[in-house]
Design a protein around this motif. Structure first.
Motif, PDB file in Angstrom:
ATOM      1  N   UNK A   1     -11.009 -11.370   5.237  1.00 38.83           N
ATOM      2  CA  UNK A   1      -9.589 -10.899   5.256  1.00 38.83           C
ATOM      3  C   UNK A   1      -9.327  -9.548   5.254  1.00 38.83           C
ATOM      4  N   UNK A   2      -8.803  -9.006   6.397  1.00 31.00           N
ATOM      5  CA  UNK A   2      -9.020  -7.258   6.295  1.00 31.00           C
ATOM      6  C   UNK A   2      -7.622  -6.736   5.485  1.00 31.00           C
ATOM      7  N   UNK A   3      -6.826  -7.509   4.845  1.00 37.72           N
ATOM      8  CA  UNK A   3      -5.823  -7.167   4.133  1.00 37.72           C
ATOM      9  C   UNK A   3      -5.937  -5.976   3.471  1.00 37.72           C
ATOM     10  N   UNK A   4      -6.980  -5.677   2.512  1.00 42.27           N
ATOM     11  CA  UNK A   4      -7.258  -4.846   1.642  1.00 42.27           C
ATOM     12  C   UNK A   4      -7.442  -3.299   2.281  1.00 42.27           C
ATOM     13  N   UNK A   5      -8.030  -3.432   3.655  1.00 46.28           N
ATOM     14  CA  UNK A   5      -8.145  -2.325   4.419  1.00 46.28           C
ATOM     15  C   UNK A   5      -6.715  -1.512   4.901  1.00 46.28           C
ATOM     16  N   UNK A   6      -5.705  -2.556   5.071  1.00 47.30           N
ATOM     17  CA  UNK A   6      -4.189  -2.064   5.364  1.00 47.30           C
ATOM     18  C   UNK A   6      -3.464  -1.441   4.199  1.00 47.30           C
ATOM     19  N   UNK A   7      -3.861  -1.975   2.800  1.00 44.91           N
ATOM     20  CA  UNK A   7      -3.603  -1.640   1.643  1.00 44.91           C
ATOM     21  C   UNK A   7      -3.906  -0.285   1.492  1.00 44.91           C
ATOM     22  N   UNK A   8      -5.190   0.171   1.525  1.00 46.13           N
ATOM     23  CA  UNK A   8      -5.720   1.516   1.639  1.00 46.13           C
ATOM     24  C   UNK A   8      -5.255   2.406   2.650  1.00 46.13           C
TER      25      UNK A   8
ATOM     26  N   UNK B   1      -2.255   2.308   4.267  1.00 46.90           N
ATOM     27  CA  UNK B   1      -0.723   2.190   3.683  1.00 46.90           C
ATOM     28  C   UNK B   1      -0.675   3.377   2.778  1.00 46.90           C
ATOM     29  N   UNK B   2      -1.584   3.185   1.476  1.00 48.31           N
ATOM     30  CA  UNK B   2      -1.421   3.804   0.549  1.00 48.31           C
ATOM     31  C   UNK B   2      -1.918   5.463   0.864  1.00 48.31           C
ATOM     32  N   UNK B   3      -2.932   5.589   1.525  1.00 47.04           N
ATOM     33  CA  UNK B   3      -3.292   7.053   1.811  1.00 47.04           C
ATOM     34  C   UNK B   3      -2.324   7.695   2.757  1.00 47.04           C
ATOM     35  N   UNK B   4      -1.934   6.979   3.782  1.00 38.69           N
ATOM     36  CA  UNK B   4      -0.903   7.492   4.774  1.00 38.69           C
ATOM     37  C   UNK B   4       0.199   8.106   4.076  1.00 38.69           C
ATOM     38  N   UNK B   5       0.638   7.306   2.979  1.00 43.60           N
ATOM     39  CA  UNK B   5       1.973   7.756   2.252  1.00 43.60           C
ATOM     40  C   UNK B   5       1.617   8.724   1.064  1.00 43.60           C
ATOM     41  N   UNK B   6       0.569   8.763   0.496  1.00 44.98           N
ATOM     42  CA  UNK B   6       0.206   9.606  -0.327  1.00 44.98           C
ATOM     43  C   UNK B   6      -0.272  10.963   0.006  1.00 44.98           C
ATOM     44  N   UNK B   7      -0.943  10.937   1.106  1.00 45.18           N
ATOM     45  CA  UNK B   7      -1.299  12.341   1.664  1.00 45.18           C
ATOM     46  C   UNK B   7      -0.467  13.489   1.652  1.00 45.18           C
ATOM     47  N   UNK B   8       0.877  13.200   2.518  1.00 46.79           N
ATOM     48  CA  UNK B   8       2.035  14.626   2.543  1.00 46.79           C
ATOM     49  C   UNK B   8       1.999  14.906   0.894  1.00 46.79           C
TER      50      UNK B   8
ATOM     51  N   UNK C   1       0.830  -1.314  -0.081  1.00 47.56           N
ATOM     52  CA  UNK C   1      -0.131   0.120  -0.166  1.00 47.56           C
ATOM     53  C   UNK C   1       0.770   1.205   0.151  1.00 47.56           C
ATOM     54  N   UNK C   2       1.793   1.165   0.786  1.00 48.04           N
ATOM     55  CA  UNK C   2       2.825   2.411   0.803  1.00 48.04           C
ATOM     56  C   UNK C   2       3.293   2.651  -0.555  1.00 48.04           C
ATOM     57  N   UNK C   3       3.831   1.721  -1.231  1.00 47.99           N
ATOM     58  CA  UNK C   3       4.095   1.883  -2.567  1.00 47.99           C
ATOM     59  C   UNK C   3       3.202   2.322  -3.533  1.00 47.99           C
ATOM     60  N   UNK C   4       2.008   2.077  -3.460  1.00 48.46           N
ATOM     61  CA  UNK C   4       0.967   2.500  -4.184  1.00 48.46           C
ATOM     62  C   UNK C   4       0.995   3.974  -3.947  1.00 48.46           C
ATOM     63  N   UNK C   5       0.990   4.391  -2.613  1.00 48.67           N
ATOM     64  CA  UNK C   5       0.881   5.767  -2.146  1.00 48.67           C
ATOM     65  C   UNK C   5       1.866   6.564  -2.744  1.00 48.67           C
ATOM     66  N   UNK C   6       3.285   6.163  -2.832  1.00 48.17           N
ATOM     67  CA  UNK C   6       4.156   6.557  -3.257  1.00 48.17           C
ATOM     68  C   UNK C   6       4.414   7.193  -4.607  1.00 48.17           C
ATOM     69  N   UNK C   7       3.875   5.903  -5.312  1.00 54.51           N
ATOM     70  CA  UNK C   7       3.679   6.047  -6.956  1.00 54.51           C
ATOM     71  C   UNK C   7       2.819   7.197  -7.137  1.00 54.51           C
ATOM     72  N   UNK C   8       1.574   7.121  -6.454  1.00 56.16           N
ATOM     73  CA  UNK C   8       0.723   8.121  -6.759  1.00 56.16           C
ATOM     74  C   UNK C   8       1.125   9.480  -6.265  1.00 56.16           C
TER      75      UNK C   8
END
Lengths: 141, 138
Positions: B39-46, B48-55, A17-24
């Motif tokens: 399987x809660x995995x997808x919630x953590x994918x989202x 992780x992605x949002x936490x990283x992309x937000x800044x 997920x972090x990689x997806x966020x980084x890419x975006x």
């Protein structure tokens, strides 16, 4: 509800997920573009002026799996739906994402990361429809 | 520069989908199946992605020009919640739940050689093509 601890993969989910966020995030900051896969693909079918970056993004998306298969072992891809169901699903995803201006990447990752209320409404709608559809297909029919 | 940025971002995005496990439709269905073994995995994918992309998005919004391509920053800022947005999203959610595949993972699974992913992507592109043929509101 029972949690499926056997298939729960918290660390790979967070790191992936972090990689997806980084890419975006990088695409937005560096180039001002939204990494929405349905939007990028849809634009490619439209013969618009900004075909080049869209083409390069999709090439990148296809390149990584090829490199992965060259150097690493294949990953699990289990698709249990029947072929007619896959065709119907593809049509619904194609029309729906264009009509709704985005999918899990554009509205989900990018939209929620820039606090878009419009994307929140979209994510709630497609998540809800996904939950209902899986309930119907897995438990009723 | 834009092309290289797009290529790099596409490669990274694809890697994220592979590592997160979201390329596997069975895992997506596992998340959407609230009444079964969830399987809660997808919630953590989202998450992780949002936490990283937000800044990055906060930074991007503050800038007048993009960092690498030096073009005018024009990220979408529409707040309109209309019928196409909701109807389209519901149709997408139905398709997503039916097969467990959304556009990104579909492309990656296709490149990994999954025959059903090929069928999915072909049908999805046909759907997008049909959408393009539909009359647009002014």
């Amino acid at each position: 509800m029972q949690v499926d601890w056997l298939h729960f993969t918290p660390w790979s989910a967070i790191i992936g997920g972090a990689l997806l966020g980084l890419a975006s995030g990088l695409l937005a900051l560096w180039a001002g573009k939204i990494a929405g896969i349905s939007g990028i693909l849809g634009g490619l079918l439209n013969a618009s002026s900004d075909m080049a970056w869209r083409g390069f993004f999709i090439m990148g998306m296809l390149l990584t799996p090829l490199l992965w298969l060259t150097f690493k072992t294949p990953v699990d891809i289990q698709i249990s739906a029947s072929t007619p169901a896959i065709v119907l699903a593809g049509l619904l995803v194609g029309i729906g994402t264009r009509y709704g201006s985005g999918c899990t990447s554009g509205h989900g990752v990018c939209g929620l990361s820039r606090f878009s209320i419009r994307s929140l409404a979209a994510v709630t709608s497609f998540m809800g429809a996904g939950f209902v559809t899986v309930f119907l297909t897995q438990h009723l029919f | 520069m834009l092309k290289i940025t797009a290529l790099f971002s596409g490669m990274l995005f694809s890697l994220g989908l592979i590592i997160s496990g979201m390329v596997n439709p069975a895992k997506v269905i596992g998340f959407l199946d609230l009444a079964g073994m969830w399987d809660p995995s997808l919630a953590l994918v989202m998450a992780g992605a949002i936490a990283t992309a937000t800044p990055f998005f906060v930074w991007a919004k503050r800038r007048k020009y993009t960092l690498l391509t030096q073009e005018k920053m024009s990220l979408p800022d529409s707040k309109i919640i209309d019928r196409p947005l909701i109807t389209g999203s519901i149709l997408f959610g139905m398709g997503w739940g039916l097969a467990g595949i959304c556009p990104g993972p579909g492309l990656v699974a296709l490149a990994m050689g999954a025959p059903k992913a090929f069928i999915f992507v072909a049908a999805m592109l046909l759907g997008m093509f049909i959408f393009n043929l539909l009359p647009k509101k002014p």
